[in-house]
Design a protein around this motif. Structure first.
Motif, PDB file in Angstrom:
ATOM      1  N   VAL A  23     -10.105  -4.415  -2.665  1.00 44.68           N
ATOM      2  CA  VAL A  23      -9.478  -4.012  -1.396  1.00 44.68           C
ATOM      3  C   VAL A  23      -7.960  -4.146  -1.512  1.00 44.68           C
ATOM      4  CG1 VAL A  23      -9.200  -4.644   1.045  1.00 44.68           C
ATOM      5  CG2 VAL A  23     -11.492  -4.465   0.047  1.00 44.68           C
ATOM      6  N   ARG A  24      -7.482  -5.234  -2.115  1.00 46.91           N
ATOM      7  CA  ARG A  24      -6.031  -5.407  -2.298  1.00 46.91           C
ATOM      8  C   ARG A  24      -5.455  -4.314  -3.208  1.00 46.91           C
ATOM      9  NH1 ARG A  24      -7.725 -10.790  -2.483  1.00 46.91           N
ATOM     10  NH2 ARG A  24      -7.529 -10.879  -4.742  1.00 46.91           N
ATOM     11  N   ILE A  25      -6.211  -3.914  -4.223  1.00 46.21           N
ATOM     12  CA  ILE A  25      -5.751  -2.829  -5.106  1.00 46.21           C
ATOM     13  C   ILE A  25      -5.617  -1.536  -4.319  1.00 46.21           C
ATOM     14  CG2 ILE A  25      -6.424  -1.358  -7.060  1.00 46.21           C
ATOM     15  CD1 ILE A  25      -7.626  -3.927  -8.348  1.00 46.21           C
ATOM     16  N   VAL A  26      -6.612  -1.212  -3.498  1.00 47.59           N
ATOM     17  CA  VAL A  26      -6.559   0.015  -2.690  1.00 47.59           C
ATOM     18  C   VAL A  26      -5.380  -0.039  -1.718  1.00 47.59           C
ATOM     19  CG1 VAL A  26      -7.776   1.371  -0.933  1.00 47.59           C
ATOM     20  CG2 VAL A  26      -9.002   0.559  -2.947  1.00 47.59           C
ATOM     21  N   GLU A  27      -5.167  -1.189  -1.092  1.00 45.42           N
ATOM     22  CA  GLU A  27      -4.022  -1.340  -0.183  1.00 45.42           C
ATOM     23  C   GLU A  27      -2.705  -1.135  -0.933  1.00 45.42           C
ATOM     24  OE1 GLU A  27      -4.820  -5.245   1.351  1.00 45.42           O
ATOM     25  OE2 GLU A  27      -6.086  -4.470   2.975  1.00 45.42           O
ATOM     26  N   ALA A  28      -2.599  -1.702  -2.126  1.00 48.64           N
ATOM     27  CA  ALA A  28      -1.380  -1.545  -2.925  1.00 48.64           C
ATOM     28  C   ALA A  28      -1.187  -0.083  -3.342  1.00 48.64           C
ATOM     29  CB  ALA A  28      -1.431  -2.450  -4.149  1.00 48.64           C
ATOM     30  N   LEU A  29      -2.261   0.598  -3.692  1.00 44.46           N
ATOM     31  CA  LEU A  29      -2.157   2.010  -4.069  1.00 44.46           C
ATOM     32  C   LEU A  29      -1.686   2.851  -2.887  1.00 44.46           C
ATOM     33  CD1 LEU A  29      -5.389   2.402  -6.216  1.00 44.46           C
ATOM     34  CD2 LEU A  29      -3.023   2.446  -7.046  1.00 44.46           C
ATOM     35  N   ASN A  30      -2.232   2.583  -1.703  1.00 48.38           N
ATOM     36  CA  ASN A  30      -1.799   3.327  -0.524  1.00 48.38           C
ATOM     37  C   ASN A  30      -0.342   3.043  -0.180  1.00 48.38           C
ATOM     38  OD1 ASN A  30      -4.047   4.973   0.273  1.00 48.38           O
ATOM     39  ND2 ASN A  30      -5.118   3.083   0.758  1.00 48.38           N
ATOM     40  N   ALA A  31       0.083   1.798  -0.316  1.00 47.82           N
ATOM     41  CA  ALA A  31       1.488   1.454  -0.076  1.00 47.82           C
ATOM     42  C   ALA A  31       2.380   2.170  -1.084  1.00 47.82           C
ATOM     43  CB  ALA A  31       1.684  -0.063  -0.160  1.00 47.82           C
TER      44      ALA A  31
END
Length: 97
Positions: A23-31
């Motif tokens: 989930v943190r990876i997906v959030e970082a990718l979206n950011a």
């Protein structure tokens, strides 16, 4: 080899940690995508090319030096090369919407 017991507490805990990390990876990718879209707009407003191969190569070298492992340098380069390609496609698609 036997199939893992999904009720094993150690397996459940590790799977939860993996899910949380994903989930943190997906959030970082979206950011990252949002930042790249902003950068693209600013560069276009100033008349600069969006793509900067020299900057991409610098970033790959910088991240390779910053990488403490266990991800290999080759693995890092593979992931970021794909990430850069994906980012360009995603930003282009969002411009077309």
């Amino acid at each position: 080899m036997a199939t893992a017991d999904p009720n094993d507490p150690a397996i459940q805990e590790l799977r939860q940690q993996l899910t949380d990390n994903d989930v943190r990876i997906v959030e970082a990718l979206n950011a990252r995508l949002k930042l790249v879209a902003q950068l693209k707009r600013v560069k276009e407003e100033r008349g600069f090319d969006f793509l900067d191969p020299a900057r991409e190569e610098w970033m790959l070298q910088y991240l390779t030096q910053a990488n403490a492992g266990p991800l290999s340098a080759e693995g890092l380069r593979e992931i970021y090369t794909e990430l850069l390609d994906l980012t360009k496609r995603e930003v282009q698609q969002s411009d077309e919407r």
